[in-house]
Design a protein around this motif. Structure first.
Motif, PDB file in Angstrom:
ATOM      1  N   VAL A  87       0.785  14.133 -20.064  1.00 44.50           N
ATOM      2  CA  VAL A  87       0.689  13.939 -18.609  1.00 44.50           C
ATOM      3  C   VAL A  87       1.877  13.131 -18.097  1.00 44.50           C
ATOM      4  CG1 VAL A  87      -0.668  12.897 -16.760  1.00 44.50           C
ATOM      5  CG2 VAL A  87      -1.820  14.121 -18.603  1.00 44.50           C
ATOM      6  N   SER A  88       2.185  12.025 -18.772  1.00 44.33           N
ATOM      7  CA  SER A  88       3.293  11.177 -18.316  1.00 44.33           C
ATOM      8  C   SER A  88       4.630  11.880 -18.461  1.00 44.33           C
ATOM      9  CB  SER A  88       3.294   9.854 -19.098  1.00 44.33           C
ATOM     10  OG  SER A  88       3.528  10.073 -20.470  1.00 44.33           O
ATOM     11  N   ALA A  89       4.799  12.680 -19.534  1.00 50.94           N
ATOM     12  CA  ALA A  89       6.070  13.392 -19.731  1.00 50.94           C
ATOM     13  C   ALA A  89       6.300  14.438 -18.647  1.00 50.94           C
ATOM     14  CB  ALA A  89       6.086  14.048 -21.108  1.00 50.94           C
ATOM     15  N   VAL A  90       5.253  15.184 -18.314  1.00 55.05           N
ATOM     16  CA  VAL A  90       5.386  16.213 -17.283  1.00 55.05           C
ATOM     17  C   VAL A  90       5.644  15.579 -15.914  1.00 55.05           C
ATOM     18  CG1 VAL A  90       4.167  18.042 -16.052  1.00 55.05           C
ATOM     19  CG2 VAL A  90       3.975  17.879 -18.540  1.00 55.05           C
ATOM     20  N   LEU A  91       4.895  14.534 -15.592  1.00 55.91           N
ATOM     21  CA  LEU A  91       5.090  13.874 -14.302  1.00 55.91           C
ATOM     22  C   LEU A  91       6.446  13.180 -14.226  1.00 55.91           C
ATOM     23  CD1 LEU A  91       1.555  12.341 -13.620  1.00 55.91           C
ATOM     24  CD2 LEU A  91       2.585  14.391 -12.611  1.00 55.91           C
ATOM     25  N   ALA A  92       6.890  12.581 -15.329  1.00 51.99           N
ATOM     26  CA  ALA A  92       8.204  11.932 -15.340  1.00 51.99           C
ATOM     27  C   ALA A  92       9.314  12.939 -15.099  1.00 51.99           C
ATOM     28  CB  ALA A  92       8.423  11.212 -16.665  1.00 51.99           C
ATOM     29  N   HIS A  93       9.106  14.158 -15.566  1.00 50.47           N
ATOM     30  CA  HIS A  93      10.093  15.219 -15.357  1.00 50.47           C
ATOM     31  C   HIS A  93      10.294  15.499 -13.871  1.00 50.47           C
ATOM     32  CE1 HIS A  93      12.257  19.014 -16.092  1.00 50.47           C
ATOM     33  NE2 HIS A  93      11.481  19.542 -15.161  1.00 50.47           N
ATOM     34  N   PHE A  94       9.208  15.458 -13.102  1.00 50.24           N
ATOM     35  CA  PHE A  94       9.277  15.817 -11.688  1.00 50.24           C
ATOM     36  C   PHE A  94       9.493  14.616 -10.776  1.00 50.24           C
ATOM     37  CE2 PHE A  94       6.767  19.302 -13.543  1.00 50.24           C
ATOM     38  CZ  PHE A  94       7.513  20.391 -13.103  1.00 50.24           C
ATOM     39  N   THR A  95       9.050  13.424 -11.185  1.00 49.43           N
ATOM     40  CA  THR A  95       9.092  12.281 -10.263  1.00 49.43           C
ATOM     41  C   THR A  95      10.122  11.222 -10.637  1.00 49.43           C
ATOM     42  OG1 THR A  95       7.344  11.102 -11.473  1.00 49.43           O
ATOM     43  CG2 THR A  95       6.646  12.608  -9.727  1.00 49.43           C
ATOM     44  N   LEU A  96      10.425  11.079 -11.923  1.00 50.01           N
ATOM     45  CA  LEU A  96      11.360  10.037 -12.355  1.00 50.01           C
ATOM     46  C   LEU A  96      12.694  10.596 -12.834  1.00 50.01           C
ATOM     47  CD1 LEU A  96       8.944   7.694 -14.372  1.00 50.01           C
ATOM     48  CD2 LEU A  96       9.685   7.482 -11.994  1.00 50.01           C
ATOM     49  N   ASN A  97      12.841  11.920 -12.745  1.00 49.79           N
ATOM     50  CA  ASN A  97      14.078  12.575 -13.176  1.00 49.79           C
ATOM     51  C   ASN A  97      14.358  12.351 -14.659  1.00 49.79           C
ATOM     52  OD1 ASN A  97      16.253  14.267 -12.600  1.00 49.79           O
ATOM     53  ND2 ASN A  97      17.655  12.537 -12.286  1.00 49.79           N
ATOM     54  N   GLU A  98      13.284  12.197 -15.448  1.00 44.40           N
ATOM     55  CA  GLU A  98      13.411  12.105 -16.907  1.00 44.40           C
ATOM     56  C   GLU A  98      13.120  13.496 -17.466  1.00 44.40           C
ATOM     57  OE1 GLU A  98      10.810   9.016 -18.222  1.00 44.40           O
ATOM     58  OE2 GLU A  98      11.808   7.471 -17.029  1.00 44.40           O
ATOM     59  N   LYS A  99      14.152  14.242 -17.787  1.00 43.94           N
ATOM     60  CA  LYS A  99      14.045  15.665 -18.052  1.00 43.94           C
ATOM     61  C   LYS A  99      13.210  15.974 -19.295  1.00 43.94           C
ATOM     62  CE  LYS A  99      16.516  16.643 -14.500  1.00 43.94           C
ATOM     63  NZ  LYS A  99      15.848  17.202 -13.301  1.00 43.94           N
ATOM     64  N   LEU A 100      12.340  16.982 -19.147  1.00 40.61           N
ATOM     65  CA  LEU A 100      11.542  17.492 -20.255  1.00 40.61           C
ATOM     66  C   LEU A 100      12.117  18.845 -20.656  1.00 40.61           C
ATOM     67  CD1 LEU A 100       9.014  17.275 -22.081  1.00 40.61           C
ATOM     68  CD2 LEU A 100       7.740  18.441 -20.269  1.00 40.61           C
ATOM     69  N   HIS A 101      12.722  18.911 -21.846  1.00 41.04           N
ATOM     70  CA  HIS A 101      13.375  20.131 -22.299  1.00 41.04           C
ATOM     71  C   HIS A 101      12.374  21.066 -22.975  1.00 41.04           C
ATOM     72  CE1 HIS A 101      17.223  18.292 -21.320  1.00 41.04           C
ATOM     73  NE2 HIS A 101      16.846  17.221 -21.988  1.00 41.04           N
ATOM     74  N   ARG A 102      12.844  22.241 -23.358  1.00 38.43           N
ATOM     75  CA  ARG A 102      11.959  23.242 -23.951  1.00 38.43           C
ATOM     76  C   ARG A 102      11.347  22.749 -25.256  1.00 38.43           C
ATOM     77  NH1 ARG A 102      15.328  28.944 -23.023  1.00 38.43           N
ATOM     78  NH2 ARG A 102      15.227  28.911 -20.720  1.00 38.43           N
ATOM     79  N   VAL A 103      12.137  22.061 -26.045  1.00 39.79           N
ATOM     80  CA  VAL A 103      11.592  21.532 -27.297  1.00 39.79           C
ATOM     81  C   VAL A 103      10.520  20.482 -27.005  1.00 39.79           C
ATOM     82  CG1 VAL A 103      12.172  20.387 -29.482  1.00 39.79           C
ATOM     83  CG2 VAL A 103      13.779  21.984 -28.452  1.00 39.79           C
ATOM     84  N   GLY A 104      10.676  19.768 -25.905  1.00 42.97           N
ATOM     85  CA  GLY A 104       9.650  18.810 -25.507  1.00 42.97           C
ATOM     86  C   GLY A 104       8.338  19.496 -25.194  1.00 42.97           C
ATOM     87  N   VAL A 105       8.415  20.698 -24.615  1.00 42.14           N
ATOM     88  CA  VAL A 105       7.192  21.476 -24.361  1.00 42.14           C
ATOM     89  C   VAL A 105       6.518  21.814 -25.689  1.00 42.14           C
ATOM     90  CG1 VAL A 105       6.285  23.621 -23.397  1.00 42.14           C
ATOM     91  CG2 VAL A 105       8.142  22.407 -22.222  1.00 42.14           C
ATOM     92  N   LEU A 106       7.318  22.124 -26.715  1.00 40.18           N
ATOM     93  CA  LEU A 106       6.760  22.364 -28.048  1.00 40.18           C
ATOM     94  C   LEU A 106       6.043  21.122 -28.557  1.00 40.18           C
ATOM     95  CD1 LEU A 106       6.435  23.987 -30.687  1.00 40.18           C
ATOM     96  CD2 LEU A 106       8.711  23.169 -31.358  1.00 40.18           C
ATOM     97  N   GLY A 107       6.625  19.950 -28.315  1.00 35.39           N
ATOM     98  CA  GLY A 107       5.981  18.701 -28.717  1.00 35.39           C
ATOM     99  C   GLY A 107       4.640  18.520 -28.030  1.00 35.39           C
ATOM    100  N   CYS A 108       4.570  18.878 -26.739  1.00 36.27           N
ATOM    101  CA  CYS A 108       3.294  18.802 -26.025  1.00 36.27           C
ATOM    102  C   CYS A 108       2.272  19.730 -26.652  1.00 36.27           C
ATOM    103  CB  CYS A 108       3.501  19.166 -24.554  1.00 36.27           C
ATOM    104  SG  CYS A 108       4.509  17.987 -23.612  1.00 36.27           S
ATOM    105  N   GLY A 109       2.712  20.934 -27.035  1.00 36.79           N
ATOM    106  CA  GLY A 109       1.807  21.882 -27.675  1.00 36.79           C
ATOM    107  C   GLY A 109       1.272  21.365 -28.998  1.00 36.79           C
TER     108      GLY A 109
END
Length: 357
Positions: A101-123
């Protein structure tokens, strides 16, 4: 009639685990949001006063930080209730969902980019959490707070508690003043070690409240109040050092490291105190461990794809006032000063300001 009793009991335990799991998931959502809101509040407070990472408390006057605190409080209450129904081995690892939750929200609100490999980490975090839920132990609730006190005062857990307190004091008194601003393990380590004791005491208080609601009053036992005082003390310490960690380091770095250390130590403490794995089949224990390792792998992958926080480094490049004074030492001339009015406000340093006085 005798075979039906175990089935009913097993059904009650399954229902309790399911309730605890749902509460833990809701808790993770609220806590994940609170990380982002508190981070934004800390940034606003840092612009107006001393940063929390430098020992300041100006964030206490920032409304946005309090919104984050209320959100975290709601999440912690849900987490608190979850411990009444399910074992810590089940509830605590589900905290990984707050990282997502924090990683996804940080991507949109804090400009802390979530890359494709990060999506794998979430999975991976989701898959691991599912494995833990499916193979979680079915814990029977103690019938009184005195039984919990007996578990807390057994030699093995007292040894763990003594080591945890000793390590925490060493980190707070020696390491934090020297390395807290440069080594993330210091602040996060304090939160994690103290957090494992927080969970054990909160679980004891939660069980006492649950038993009281069911008609077995536990308020008359001094042990209930001891657990309550320990819980309150540990929570305050955790909040102070978590604020320092969030203000000093990137949210995406703090969250996974805090989760990994906190969860590992909490599972260890729970296994020692409540004997969560006692009587479980080896296959179930192996599945839980694999699920936990999968979650840890997901947090590592998620962490490795995030960019470092630029907030702290930005302080090294700040505008200086029009007049600059400095001391010159050499050739016997100590304390000479020079004033230069020709510099403008646009003059930017490439070294730290504390070289100038």
């Amino acid at each position: 009639m005798s075979p039906a009793a175990p089935d009913a009991s097993g059904g009650d335990l399954f229902a309790a685990n399911l309730t605890g799991s749902l509460l833990a998931v809701a808790s993770s959502a609220f806590i994940g949001v609170s990380f982002i809101v508190k981070k934004k509040g800390l940034r606003r407070a840092a612009a107006a006063g001393a940063r929390a990472g430098a020992g300041g408390y100006s964030y206490l006057l920032e409304p946005l930080w309090w919104v984050g605190m209320v959100t975290m409080l709601v999440g912690e209450i849900a987490n608190f209730i979850a411990y009444m129904f399910a074992p810590a081995v089940l509830v605590t690892p589900l905290g990984a969902l707050s990282i997502i939750v924090s990683a996804v929200l940080a991507h949109f609100t804090l400009n802390e980019k979530l890359h494709r490999v990060g999506v794998l980490g979430c999975g991976l975090c989701i898959v691991g959490s599912t494995m833990i839920i499916l193979h979680a132990p079915q814990e029977r609730t103690p019938s009184s707070v005195e039984q919990i006190w007996h578990l807390a005062t057994q030699p093995s857990f007292l040894c763990y508690a003594a080591i945890a307190v000793g390590v925490s004091l060493f980190l707070m008194l020696y390491c934090a003043p020297r390395y807290g601003q440069t080594n993330i393990i210091v602040y996060v380590g304090i939160c994690s070690v103290i957090g494992s004791l927080t969970v054990m005491s909160i679980k004891a208080v939660g069980i006492a409240i649950k038993l009281t609601i069911e008609g077995i009053n536990q308020a008359g036992y001094f042990q209930t109040w001891v657990f309550a005082v320990v819980s309150a003390t540990c929570i305050v310490i955790q909040l102070v050092y978590l604020n320092k960690a969030l203000d000093t380091f990137n949210t995406a770095v703090v969250s996974p490291i805090y989760y990994a250390l906190f969860t590992t130590l909490t599972i260890l403490a729970s296994a020692i105190m409540f004997k969560d794995w006692s009587g479980q089949r080896a296959s179930n224990i192996a599945s839980e461990i694999c699920g936990f390792l999968t979650v840890l792998a997901g947090t590592v992958v998620l962490h490795s794809t995030r960019e470092p926080d630029q907030t702290a480094s930005a302080d090294l490049y700040a505008a200086l006032p029009p007049k600059i004074y400095w001391h010159i030492q050499g050739s016997g001339d100590i304390g000479k000063q020079r004033e230069d009015d020709s510099l403008t406000c646009e003059f930017i340093t490439v070294v730290r300001q504390d070289y100038f006085v």
